[in-house]
Design a protein around this motif. Structure first.
Motif, PDB file in Angstrom:
ATOM      1  N   ARG A 158       0.855  -1.190   0.000  1.00  0.00           N
ATOM      2  CA  ARG A 158       0.000   0.000   0.000  1.00  0.00           C
ATOM      3  C   ARG A 158       0.887   1.234   0.000  1.00  0.00           C
ATOM      4  NH1 ARG A 158      -0.270   2.375   4.972  1.00  0.00           N
ATOM      5  NH2 ARG A 158       0.516   1.146   6.734  1.00  0.00           N
ATOM      6  N   LEU A 159       0.405   2.312  -0.571  1.00  0.00           N
ATOM      7  CA  LEU A 159       1.180   3.542  -0.632  1.00  0.00           C
ATOM      8  C   LEU A 159       1.261   4.184   0.753  1.00  0.00           C
ATOM      9  CD1 LEU A 159      -0.014   5.242  -3.948  1.00  0.00           C
ATOM     10  CD2 LEU A 159       1.621   3.381  -3.602  1.00  0.00           C
ATOM     11  N   HIS A 160       2.401   4.811   1.051  1.00  0.00           N
ATOM     12  CA  HIS A 160       2.518   5.485   2.340  1.00  0.00           C
ATOM     13  C   HIS A 160       1.738   6.804   2.326  1.00  0.00           C
ATOM     14  CE1 HIS A 160       5.330   8.667   1.111  1.00  0.00           C
ATOM     15  NE2 HIS A 160       6.076   7.761   0.510  1.00  0.00           N
ATOM     16  N   ASP A 161       1.503   7.343   3.509  1.00  0.00           N
ATOM     17  CA  ASP A 161       0.579   8.463   3.662  1.00  0.00           C
ATOM     18  C   ASP A 161       1.055   9.749   3.002  1.00  0.00           C
ATOM     19  OD1 ASP A 161      -1.039   6.797   5.097  1.00  0.00           O
ATOM     20  OD2 ASP A 161      -0.289   7.445   7.064  1.00  0.00           O
ATOM     21  N   ARG A 162       2.351   9.881   2.731  1.00  0.00           N
ATOM     22  CA  ARG A 162       2.860  11.123   2.174  1.00  0.00           C
ATOM     23  C   ARG A 162       2.876  11.144   0.646  1.00  0.00           C
ATOM     24  NH1 ARG A 162       8.346  11.184   5.390  1.00  0.00           N
ATOM     25  NH2 ARG A 162       7.862   8.966   5.366  1.00  0.00           N
ATOM     26  N   VAL A 163       2.499  10.044   0.020  1.00  0.00           N
ATOM     27  CA  VAL A 163       2.379  10.051  -1.438  1.00  0.00           C
ATOM     28  C   VAL A 163       1.211  10.955  -1.813  1.00  0.00           C
ATOM     29  CG1 VAL A 163       1.880   8.673  -3.487  1.00  0.00           C
ATOM     30  CG2 VAL A 163       3.344   7.751  -1.691  1.00  0.00           C
ATOM     31  N   PRO A 164       1.418  11.897  -2.732  1.00  0.00           N
ATOM     32  CA  PRO A 164       0.343  12.841  -3.075  1.00  0.00           C
ATOM     33  C   PRO A 164      -0.919  12.119  -3.512  1.00  0.00           C
ATOM     34  CG  PRO A 164       2.418  13.510  -4.073  1.00  0.00           C
ATOM     35  CD  PRO A 164       2.650  12.147  -3.491  1.00  0.00           C
ATOM     36  N   ALA A 165      -2.044  12.635  -3.047  1.00  0.00           N
ATOM     37  CA  ALA A 165      -3.348  12.083  -3.424  1.00  0.00           C
ATOM     38  C   ALA A 165      -4.225  13.218  -3.909  1.00  0.00           C
ATOM     39  CB  ALA A 165      -3.998  11.382  -2.233  1.00  0.00           C
ATOM     40  N   ALA A 166      -4.555  13.201  -5.179  1.00  0.00           N
ATOM     41  CA  ALA A 166      -5.397  14.253  -5.756  1.00  0.00           C
ATOM     42  C   ALA A 166      -6.068  13.715  -6.999  1.00  0.00           C
ATOM     43  CB  ALA A 166      -4.558  15.488  -6.097  1.00  0.00           C
ATOM     44  N   GLY A 167      -7.185  14.312  -7.357  1.00  0.00           N
ATOM     45  CA  GLY A 167      -7.895  13.912  -8.560  1.00  0.00           C
ATOM     46  C   GLY A 167      -8.754  12.680  -8.352  1.00  0.00           C
ATOM     47  N   ASP A 168      -9.297  12.189  -9.442  1.00  0.00           N
ATOM     48  CA  ASP A 168     -10.199  11.034  -9.407  1.00  0.00           C
ATOM     49  C   ASP A 168      -9.802  10.036 -10.485  1.00  0.00           C
ATOM     50  OD1 ASP A 168     -12.154  11.991  -7.393  1.00  0.00           O
ATOM     51  OD2 ASP A 168     -12.527  13.548  -8.897  1.00  0.00           O
ATOM     52  N   VAL A 169     -10.111   8.770 -10.224  1.00  0.00           N
ATOM     53  CA  VAL A 169      -9.907   7.703 -11.202  1.00  0.00           C
ATOM     54  C   VAL A 169     -11.271   7.134 -11.567  1.00  0.00           C
ATOM     55  CG1 VAL A 169      -8.904   5.441 -11.654  1.00  0.00           C
ATOM     56  CG2 VAL A 169      -7.600   7.137 -10.352  1.00  0.00           C
ATOM     57  N   ARG A 170     -11.525   7.006 -12.866  1.00  0.00           N
ATOM     58  CA  ARG A 170     -12.787   6.427 -13.330  1.00  0.00           C
ATOM     59  C   ARG A 170     -12.490   5.319 -14.334  1.00  0.00           C
ATOM     60  NH1 ARG A 170     -11.939  10.731 -16.721  1.00  0.00           N
ATOM     61  NH2 ARG A 170     -12.529  10.444 -18.922  1.00  0.00           N
ATOM     62  N   MET A 171     -13.314   4.304 -14.330  1.00  0.00           N
ATOM     63  CA  MET A 171     -13.178   3.203 -15.284  1.00  0.00           C
ATOM     64  C   MET A 171     -13.988   3.530 -16.535  1.00  0.00           C
ATOM     65  SD  MET A 171     -13.432   0.051 -12.568  1.00  0.00           S
ATOM     66  CE  MET A 171     -13.203  -1.235 -13.800  1.00  0.00           C
ATOM     67  N   LEU A 172     -13.420   3.211 -17.690  1.00  0.00           N
ATOM     68  CA  LEU A 172     -14.062   3.501 -18.966  1.00  0.00           C
ATOM     69  C   LEU A 172     -14.830   2.294 -19.477  1.00  0.00           C
ATOM     70  CD1 LEU A 172     -11.281   5.421 -20.938  1.00  0.00           C
ATOM     71  CD2 LEU A 172     -12.939   6.323 -19.289  1.00  0.00           C
TER      72      LEU A 172
END
Length: 417
Positions: A158-172
């Protein structure tokens, strides 16, 4: 000359002829390529759907009378080189010889005609993915970029807490994947040396077949403040067996492209959040992609393999050397030997401000395939010298070449062809 035919001779007798493929010969040569790679003949349905991805342009066949016994195919595109310049590229996407006609000069004759065609059309670089790495060095191709296969076990990775998190992911939907991903790839751009453009004929067979309505792959897109800026294409492999009925599925990542680290991190976070999955496997990732550093426990990013990702061939050595950027260092003179394209043979002075032919004594001597290995910055001159691929004629010259050719970011292709 390309287009006029080249005879293959065995024991003084003409055995085959190499010439451009005609429109009527497209399917036969594609079947030949498939057989040489041990795949099935293309069905009528598949040919009707994907035949346009196998145009006659830039294909040379070896023929025994009217029967094809070999094929050398390429398509025109572009490639990013160190410093950000984009050069025309001949992307070699299919080389095959019928099994009963191998080791009789067919491959050599076809490769010679293909190289002559690149020269005649002013294409400075050629590239391929090698099914057999021992073959292509003798035609001037060198392993220019590497890719790694990574394995991320779930749910441990799993990614650590300081990895930037922004935007959204959508399935096509499959229809959206066909309509949106070509434009998004162009928008992301060729931001790393070794990345190549994808012309219209590339998409039907390499993307639409997998991600479209009849394919098994899933496509997801990341959107940031400025719109869509990354995508991932993956498939699911069921690992359950009678002995391990609770073994989760594996996500096999075919490609993941992002315009910046935030979009890239979001796509990896999405993959690692999918339920009922035992792991994520991705082949041909950049060797310097910092996946381990992105995880809470870096040991869960396992490199399963490192292999050649792109082979590069300088077709016009002077143009190729002049196009890329160099770091600050004292000049070095390269003596290049090119047995297939002797016009390239000569001495080239490489400086931080550019390159030019010279009559000065050489500091380093190398063949065209080794220049292909050096060109994108994957290999250092020192390492290639220690491996016996570069002759050092001036002490300290390999270190100077290291400084000149080194790139901060590792080269990477990221496109199947």
């Amino acid at each position: 000359m390309p287009g006029t035919g080249t005879d293959g001779r065995i024991g003084g007798m003409t055995d085959f002829d190499v010439r451009p493929v005609t429109e009527d010969e497209r399917r036969g040569t594609l079947d030949l390529l498939g057989r040489s790679l041990h795949t099935n003949r293309i069905s009528d349905e598949s040919w009707a759907r994907y035949g346009d991805s196998w145009p006659a342009a830039h294909k040379f066949g070896a023929f025994d009378g009217t029967t094809p016994i070999g094929i050398a195919s390429s398509f025109d595109t572009d490639i990013a080189v160190p410093g950000g310049a984009v050069l025309p590229l001949g992307a070699v996407d299919g080389i095959g010889v019928r099994a009963d006609r191998t080791r009789r000069g067919v491959l050599t004759a076809m490769m010679a005609v293909q190289l002559e065609d690149f020269v005649a059309r002013g294409i400075p670089l050629a590239a391929l993915h090698a099914s057999e790495p021992t073959i292509y060095g003798r035609f001037g191709y060198g392993s220019a970029a590497l890719g790694k296969t990574v394995w991320l076990p779930r749910p441990a990775a799993r990614l650590h807490d300081r990895v930037p998190a922004a935007g959204d992911v959508r399935m096509l939907t499959p229809q959206e994947a066909l309509a949106e991903i070509p434009g998004l790839y162009r928008r992301i751009g060729l931001h790393r040396a070794g990345m190549i453009g994808r012309p219209a004929e590339w998409w039907p067979i390499a993307h639409d077949r997998l991600a479209g309505p009849t394919g098994s792959h899933v496509v997801a897109v990341h959107s940031g403040p400025d719109g869509d800026d990354g995508f991932v294409v993956y498939d699911t492999v069921d690992r359950r067996t009678l002995e391990s009925p609770d073994e989760g599925a594996v996500l096999k990542v075919r490609e993941l492209h992002a315009a910046d680290p935030v979009a890239r991190a979001a796509l990896w976070r999405f993959l690692l959040s999918i339920d009922l999955v035992s792991g994520v496997r991705a082949r041909y990732r950049p060797v310097d992609e910092p996946l381990a550093a992105m995880l809470a426990d870096h040991r869960h990013a396992r490199t399963a393999d490192v292999e050649d990702d792109l082979w590069l061939r300088p077709v016009d050595v002077a143009a190729a050397l002049a196009a890329r950027a160099y770091r600050a260092a004292d000049p070095v003179v390269l003596a290049v030997t090119d047995r297939q394209l002797p016009a390239n043979t000569g001495h080239y002075e490489v400086t931080p401000d550019g390159t030019h032919r010279t009559d000065a004594a050489a500091d380093l001597a190398l063949d065209a395939d080794t220049l292909g290995m050096l060109y994108l910055g994957q290999w250092s001159a020192t390492a290639l010298a220690e491996a016996g691929r570069i002759e050092v004629r001036t002490p300290g010259a390999a270190a100077r070449a290291d400084e000149l050719f080194t790139t901060v970011t590792a080269p990477w292709c990221g496109t199947h062809f």
